[in-house]
Design a protein around this motif. Structure first.
Motif, PDB file in Angstrom:
ATOM      1  N   LEU A  46      41.562  -6.649 106.223  1.00 28.75           N
ATOM      2  CA  LEU A  46      42.070  -7.986 105.911  1.00 28.75           C
ATOM      3  C   LEU A  46      42.823  -8.585 107.091  1.00 28.75           C
ATOM      4  O   LEU A  46      42.678  -9.781 107.398  1.00 28.75           O
ATOM      5  N   LEU A  47      43.626  -7.784 107.783  1.00 31.34           N
ATOM      6  CA  LEU A  47      44.365  -8.290 108.933  1.00 31.34           C
ATOM      7  C   LEU A  47      43.422  -8.667 110.068  1.00 31.34           C
ATOM      8  O   LEU A  47      43.529  -9.757 110.657  1.00 31.34           O
ATOM      9  N   GLU A  48      42.502  -7.771 110.385  1.00 30.59           N
ATOM     10  CA  GLU A  48      41.617  -8.020 111.517  1.00 30.59           C
ATOM     11  C   GLU A  48      40.649  -9.169 111.251  1.00 30.59           C
ATOM     12  O   GLU A  48      40.225  -9.855 112.192  1.00 30.59           O
ATOM     13  N   ALA A  49      40.309  -9.407 109.985  1.00 26.49           N
ATOM     14  CA  ALA A  49      39.426 -10.529 109.655  1.00 26.49           C
ATOM     15  C   ALA A  49      40.050 -11.871 110.030  1.00 26.49           C
ATOM     16  O   ALA A  49      39.333 -12.847 110.286  1.00 26.49           O
ATOM     17  N   GLU A  50      41.379 -11.921 110.089  1.00 30.18           N
ATOM     18  CA  GLU A  50      42.086 -13.159 110.440  1.00 30.18           C
ATOM     19  C   GLU A  50      42.539 -13.164 111.895  1.00 30.18           C
ATOM     20  O   GLU A  50      43.268 -14.067 112.322  1.00 30.18           O
ATOM     21  N   GLY A  51      42.134 -12.146 112.652  1.00 33.76           N
ATOM     22  CA  GLY A  51      42.501 -12.087 114.057  1.00 33.76           C
ATOM     23  C   GLY A  51      43.875 -11.525 114.323  1.00 33.76           C
ATOM     24  O   GLY A  51      44.402 -11.660 115.435  1.00 33.76           O
ATOM     25  N   ALA A  52      44.481 -10.882 113.324  1.00 37.25           N
ATOM     26  CA  ALA A  52      45.822 -10.320 113.470  1.00 37.25           C
ATOM     27  C   ALA A  52      45.746  -8.870 113.927  1.00 37.25           C
ATOM     28  O   ALA A  52      44.728  -8.190 113.761  1.00 37.25           O
ATOM     29  N   ARG A  53      46.857  -8.399 114.472  1.00 34.19           N
ATOM     30  CA  ARG A  53      46.973  -7.005 114.889  1.00 34.19           C
ATOM     31  C   ARG A  53      48.097  -6.327 114.113  1.00 34.19           C
ATOM     32  O   ARG A  53      49.125  -6.951 113.830  1.00 34.19           O
ATOM     33  N   SER A  54      47.887  -5.079 113.776  1.00 34.49           N
ATOM     34  CA  SER A  54      48.911  -4.305 113.089  1.00 34.49           C
ATOM     35  C   SER A  54      50.158  -4.223 113.952  1.00 34.49           C
ATOM     36  O   SER A  54      50.108  -3.773 115.102  1.00 34.49           O
ATOM     37  N   ALA A  55      51.294  -4.635 113.414  1.00 27.84           N
ATOM     38  CA  ALA A  55      52.532  -4.613 114.185  1.00 27.84           C
ATOM     39  C   ALA A  55      53.013  -3.197 114.499  1.00 27.84           C
ATOM     40  O   ALA A  55      53.430  -2.934 115.626  1.00 27.84           O
ATOM     41  N   PRO A  56      52.994  -2.253 113.544  1.00 27.10           N
ATOM     42  CA  PRO A  56      53.461  -0.906 113.906  1.00 27.10           C
ATOM     43  C   PRO A  56      52.574  -0.221 114.946  1.00 27.10           C
ATOM     44  O   PRO A  56      53.080   0.521 115.798  1.00 27.10           O
ATOM     45  N   GLU A  57      51.282  -0.490 114.907  1.00 20.54           N
ATOM     46  CA  GLU A  57      50.409   0.041 115.956  1.00 20.54           C
ATOM     47  C   GLU A  57      50.743  -0.591 117.294  1.00 20.54           C
ATOM     48  O   GLU A  57      50.845   0.094 118.321  1.00 20.54           O
ATOM     49  N   ALA A  65      47.358   1.274 110.305  1.00 18.05           N
ATOM     50  CA  ALA A  65      47.537  -0.178 110.338  1.00 18.05           C
ATOM     51  C   ALA A  65      48.742  -0.607 109.515  1.00 18.05           C
ATOM     52  O   ALA A  65      49.409  -1.595 109.827  1.00 18.05           O
ATOM     53  N   THR A  66      49.019   0.119 108.445  1.00 17.18           N
ATOM     54  CA  THR A  66      50.150  -0.165 107.569  1.00 17.18           C
ATOM     55  C   THR A  66      50.902   1.137 107.312  1.00 17.18           C
ATOM     56  O   THR A  66      50.381   2.223 107.562  1.00 17.18           O
ATOM     57  N   CYS A  67      52.107   1.018 106.811  1.00 17.59           N
ATOM     58  CA  CYS A  67      52.880   2.198 106.415  1.00 17.59           C
ATOM     59  C   CYS A  67      52.710   2.394 104.911  1.00 17.59           C
ATOM     60  O   CYS A  67      52.973   1.463 104.136  1.00 17.59           O
ATOM     61  N   ILE A  68      52.271   3.577 104.498  1.00 18.43           N
ATOM     62  CA  ILE A  68      52.069   3.881 103.084  1.00 18.43           C
ATOM     63  C   ILE A  68      52.786   5.185 102.776  1.00 18.43           C
ATOM     64  O   ILE A  68      52.445   6.236 103.315  1.00 18.43           O
ATOM     65  N   SER A  69      53.793   5.101 101.920  1.00 17.81           N
ATOM     66  CA  SER A  69      54.649   6.247 101.624  1.00 17.81           C
ATOM     67  C   SER A  69      54.500   6.639 100.161  1.00 17.81           C
ATOM     68  O   SER A  69      54.700   5.812  99.270  1.00 17.81           O
ATOM     69  N   ASP A  99      48.854 -14.769 116.815  1.00 18.05           N
ATOM     70  CA  ASP A  99      49.190 -15.872 117.726  1.00 18.05           C
ATOM     71  C   ASP A  99      50.589 -15.729 118.324  1.00 18.05           C
ATOM     72  O   ASP A  99      51.301 -16.726 118.548  1.00 18.05           O
ATOM     73  N   GLY A 100      51.006 -14.488 118.570  1.00 18.64           N
ATOM     74  CA  GLY A 100      52.283 -14.263 119.227  1.00 18.64           C
ATOM     75  C   GLY A 100      53.490 -14.193 118.315  1.00 18.64           C
ATOM     76  O   GLY A 100      54.617 -14.062 118.793  1.00 18.64           O
ATOM     77  N   TYR A 101      53.278 -14.255 117.000  1.00 20.48           N
ATOM     78  CA  TYR A 101      54.380 -14.225 116.045  1.00 20.48           C
ATOM     79  C   TYR A 101      54.151 -13.116 115.022  1.00 20.48           C
ATOM     80  O   TYR A 101      53.005 -12.764 114.707  1.00 20.48           O
ATOM     81  N   PHE A 102      55.261 -12.601 114.479  1.00 17.99           N
ATOM     82  CA  PHE A 102      55.215 -11.446 113.598  1.00 17.99           C
ATOM     83  C   PHE A 102      55.707 -11.791 112.200  1.00 17.99           C
ATOM     84  O   PHE A 102      56.659 -12.560 112.037  1.00 17.99           O
ATOM     85  N   GLY A 168      66.109  -8.903 112.391  1.00 19.01           N
ATOM     86  CA  GLY A 168      65.444 -10.106 112.849  1.00 19.01           C
ATOM     87  C   GLY A 168      63.978  -9.848 113.108  1.00 19.01           C
ATOM     88  O   GLY A 168      63.543  -8.708 113.342  1.00 19.01           O
ATOM     89  N   VAL A 169      63.177 -10.901 113.061  1.00 20.76           N
ATOM     90  CA  VAL A 169      61.738 -10.801 113.297  1.00 20.76           C
ATOM     91  C   VAL A 169      61.272 -12.148 113.819  1.00 20.76           C
ATOM     92  O   VAL A 169      61.964 -13.154 113.680  1.00 20.76           O
ATOM     93  N   GLY A 170      60.117 -12.188 114.441  1.00 15.53           N
ATOM     94  CA  GLY A 170      59.589 -13.461 114.947  1.00 15.53           C
ATOM     95  C   GLY A 170      58.727 -13.273 116.161  1.00 15.53           C
ATOM     96  O   GLY A 170      57.503 -13.157 116.058  1.00 15.53           O
ATOM     97  N   ARG A 171      59.345 -13.205 117.326  1.00 11.58           N
ATOM     98  CA  ARG A 171      58.600 -12.973 118.558  1.00 11.58           C
ATOM     99  C   ARG A 171      58.288 -11.493 118.757  1.00 11.58           C
ATOM    100  O   ARG A 171      57.479 -11.122 119.608  1.00 11.58           O
ATOM    101  N   SER A 172      58.953 -10.638 118.012  1.00  8.98           N
ATOM    102  CA  SER A 172      58.682  -9.204 118.010  1.00  8.98           C
ATOM    103  C   SER A 172      58.902  -8.701 116.589  1.00  8.98           C
ATOM    104  O   SER A 172      59.479  -9.404 115.751  1.00  8.98           O
ATOM    105  N   LEU A 173      58.451  -7.482 116.324  1.00  8.40           N
ATOM    106  CA  LEU A 173      58.603  -6.942 114.978  1.00  8.40           C
ATOM    107  C   LEU A 173      60.072  -6.718 114.644  1.00  8.40           C
ATOM    108  O   LEU A 173      60.522  -7.002 113.536  1.00  8.40           O
ATOM    109  N   HIS A 174      60.821  -6.196 115.601  1.00  4.67           N
ATOM    110  CA  HIS A 174      62.264  -6.019 115.430  1.00  4.67           C
ATOM    111  C   HIS A 174      62.968  -6.857 116.479  1.00  4.67           C
ATOM    112  O   HIS A 174      63.083  -6.491 117.632  1.00  4.67           O
TER     113      HIS A 174
END
Length: 248
Positions: A46-57, A65-69, A99-102, A168-174
């Motif tokens: 679902l993420l890659e279909a929209e051109g997004a990248r997994s933030a934790p990766e 791609a995601t965290c599953i606990s 697009d550069g935002y998280f 905080g989040v935005g230009r980076s994950l943390h």
């Protein structure tokens, strides 16, 4: 991050909406017999279909791609060949860059049959998060968020994990501001600027106030294995109140 333009807000809403839809889809797909790796594959698609990248990766070279606990783990679980079973308590955390935002969101899911105390814990985990969100206003103190959440937890007989915090989040994950407590920290004198982008993600527990790292170097669990849930939204502080960016 503090938003300065409408374009920045638009892009944050785009990635926020994407991670929210991904989390919702993963929650609907969750069922006994599937592996957490299979569930993670749904999120990745679902993420890659929209051109997004997994933030934790992207940010931490996380092995998924995601965290599953799967409980008693409550955060940063690695997707693997663990099979989901009836009665499991599972946390899914979805964050991505577009697009550069998280954007960053998460939720805990109880796999039926659900014990009454776990059903209440999940319900109240959401209520604790929203208690914090409702306090957000420009000029207010960041520690008002934790004060409101702790008041809810104390009133209802829960504990809060105190070595995991919002951020905080935005230009980076943390991003800045770092380590926003979801419990009351009277020493924290920081204020909320208009346009500030951050998460609110309390870890509400049936007794735990700390988590330890597992042998895999990622997964986190309470030392006493107490059931613990997390619910998370990314939001921006506006003059009209909190604008939640991660509603599905």
């Amino acid at each position: 991050m503090t938003i300065e333009t409408q374009d920045q807000l638009d892009k944050l809403q785009s990635v926020g909406g994407l991670v929210a839809r991904t989390l919702a889809s993963m929650g609907r797909a969750l069922e006994p017999g599937m592996t957490t790796r299979e569930l993670d594959g749904i999120g990745r698609t679902l993420l890659e279909a929209e051109g997004a990248r997994s933030a934790p990766e992207l940010a931490y070279d996380f092995p998924g791609a995601t965290c599953i606990s799967v409980g008693p783990d409550c955060a940063h679980g690695i997707p693997d060949d663990t099979v989901v079973k009836a009665g499991d308590l599972i946390n899914i955390d979805v964050s991505a860059e577009l697009d550069g935002y998280f954007g960053d969101t998460g939720a805990s899911f109880a796999v039926p049959p659900i014990r009454p105390r776990i059903q209440r814990l999940c319900r109240d985990g959401r209520r604790a998060m929203w208690a914090g969100i409702r306090t957000v206003k420009p000029g207010g103190r960041l520690n008002a968020i934790g004060r409101s959440i702790q008041r809810f937890a104390d009133t209802n007989g829960y504990s809060l994990v105190r070595n995991l915090s919002s951020h905080g989040v935005g230009r980076s994950l943390h991003d800045e501001p770092g380590e926003i407590a979801t419990w009351y920290e009277p020493e924290d004198r920081r204020t909320i600027a208009e346009g500030l982008v951050f998460t609110i993600e309390p870890f509400l527990s049936l007794g735990a106030d700390w988590v330890d790292e597992g042998d895999d170097g990622w997964s986190l669990h309470p030392p006493g294995l107490e059931p613990t849930v997390q619910y998370e939204h990314t939001l921006v502080a506006t003059r009209r109140g909190p604008l939640v960016l991660t509603l599905a």
